[in-house]
Design an enzyme around this catalytic site. Structure first.
Site, PDB file in Angstrom:
ATOM      1  N   ASN A  76      -7.908   9.998  44.656  1.00 34.58           N
ATOM      2  CA  ASN A  76      -6.908   9.223  43.926  1.00 34.58           C
ATOM      3  C   ASN A  76      -6.533   7.912  44.602  1.00 34.58           C
ATOM      4  OD1 ASN A  76      -5.850  12.435  43.731  1.00 34.58           O
ATOM      5  ND2 ASN A  76      -6.506  11.417  41.862  1.00 34.58           N
ATOM      6  N   VAL A  84      -3.457   3.153  44.681  1.00 42.87           N
ATOM      7  CA  VAL A  84      -3.129   4.571  44.577  1.00 42.87           C
ATOM      8  C   VAL A  84      -2.952   4.957  43.113  1.00 42.87           C
ATOM      9  CG1 VAL A  84      -1.375   6.298  45.139  1.00 42.87           C
ATOM     10  CG2 VAL A  84      -2.007   4.575  46.823  1.00 42.87           C
ATOM     11  N   CYS A  85      -3.553   6.075  42.722  1.00 43.17           N
ATOM     12  CA  CYS A  85      -3.357   6.632  41.385  1.00 43.17           C
ATOM     13  C   CYS A  85      -2.430   7.831  41.525  1.00 43.17           C
ATOM     14  CB  CYS A  85      -4.696   7.066  40.786  1.00 43.17           C
ATOM     15  SG  CYS A  85      -4.532   7.761  39.138  1.00 43.17           S
ATOM     16  N   LEU A  86      -1.169   7.621  41.185  1.00 43.00           N
ATOM     17  CA  LEU A  86      -0.163   8.662  41.335  1.00 43.00           C
ATOM     18  C   LEU A  86       0.804   8.543  40.164  1.00 43.00           C
ATOM     19  CD1 LEU A  86       0.911  10.901  43.207  1.00 43.00           C
ATOM     20  CD2 LEU A  86       2.153   9.129  44.457  1.00 43.00           C
ATOM     21  N   ASP A 118      -8.448  12.978  37.820  1.00 45.82           N
ATOM     22  CA  ASP A 118      -7.934  11.637  37.514  1.00 45.82           C
ATOM     23  C   ASP A 118      -8.253  10.692  38.672  1.00 45.82           C
ATOM     24  OD1 ASP A 118      -6.585   9.565  36.260  1.00 45.82           O
ATOM     25  OD2 ASP A 118      -4.598  10.230  36.919  1.00 45.82           O
TER      26      ASP A 118
END
Length: 183
Positions: A76, A84-86, A118
């Site tokens: 992520n 950052v994918c959060l 994701d």
């Protein structure tokens, strides 16, 4: 809180008071680096990352932009940009959250519980799903190579080229590396 700028100041002070090393990027309080340690009892334990934080004008009503400066191997986190994918930062952010939440809860949770469905780093996600042992080894390898305390002391632009030189050319072209480092 009467204004976003007062809230920004208060959140930044609260972060500093929580023993996080904060380095301002410019005179304003909107861009800064935070020293972040990998969570205990995780693959990232012992790693130290420099996190770039940008607070938008509408903070805390709009989420901060968070990115890793030194490399990290994680499904992520984009390996090149450090983005950052959060969900909690990108989609479900609330003004109830503050910067301490980001560093004490959100980022540790991200590292402890990667979401391979994701991904921003497709290779890491695929490896995590296909071969967890090799994935774990690669995470630890990146921690050793890129997340030591001395790695966060380098400026982001210099770090990547210096790292490439020391990794690729150290044994064979020792003199050439020394020559390039001295302008």
């Amino acid at each position: 809180m009467s204004s976003p700028s007062k809230r920004r100041e208060m959140d930044l002070m609260k972060l500093m008071m929580s023993d996080y090393k904060v380095e301002m990027i410019n005179d304003g309080m909107q861009e800064f680096y935070v020293e972040f340690n990998g969570p205990k009892e995780s693959l990232y334990q012992g790693g130290v990352w420099k996190i770039r934080v940008e607070l938008p004008d509408a903070y805390p009503y709009k989420s901060p932009s968070i990115g890793f400066v030194n490399k990290i191997y994680h499904p992520n986190v984009d390996e090149m940009s450090g983005s950052v994918c959060l969900d909690v930062i990108n989609q479900t952010w609330s003004p109830m959250f503050d910067l301490v939440n980001v560093f004490e809860v959100f980022l540790p949770q991200l590292l402890l519980y990667p979401n391979a469905s994701d991904p921003l780093n497709g290779e890491a996600a695929a490896l995590m799903m296909r071969d967890h042992t090799t994935y774990d080894q690669k995470v630890k390898e990146y921690c050793e190579k890129y997340a030591k305390p001395e790695d966060i002391g380098a400026k982001p632009e210099e770090k990547s080229s210096d790292e490439e030189l020391s990794e690729d050319d150290y044994n064979s072209d020792d003199d050439q590396v020394a020559g390039k480092a001295d302008p």
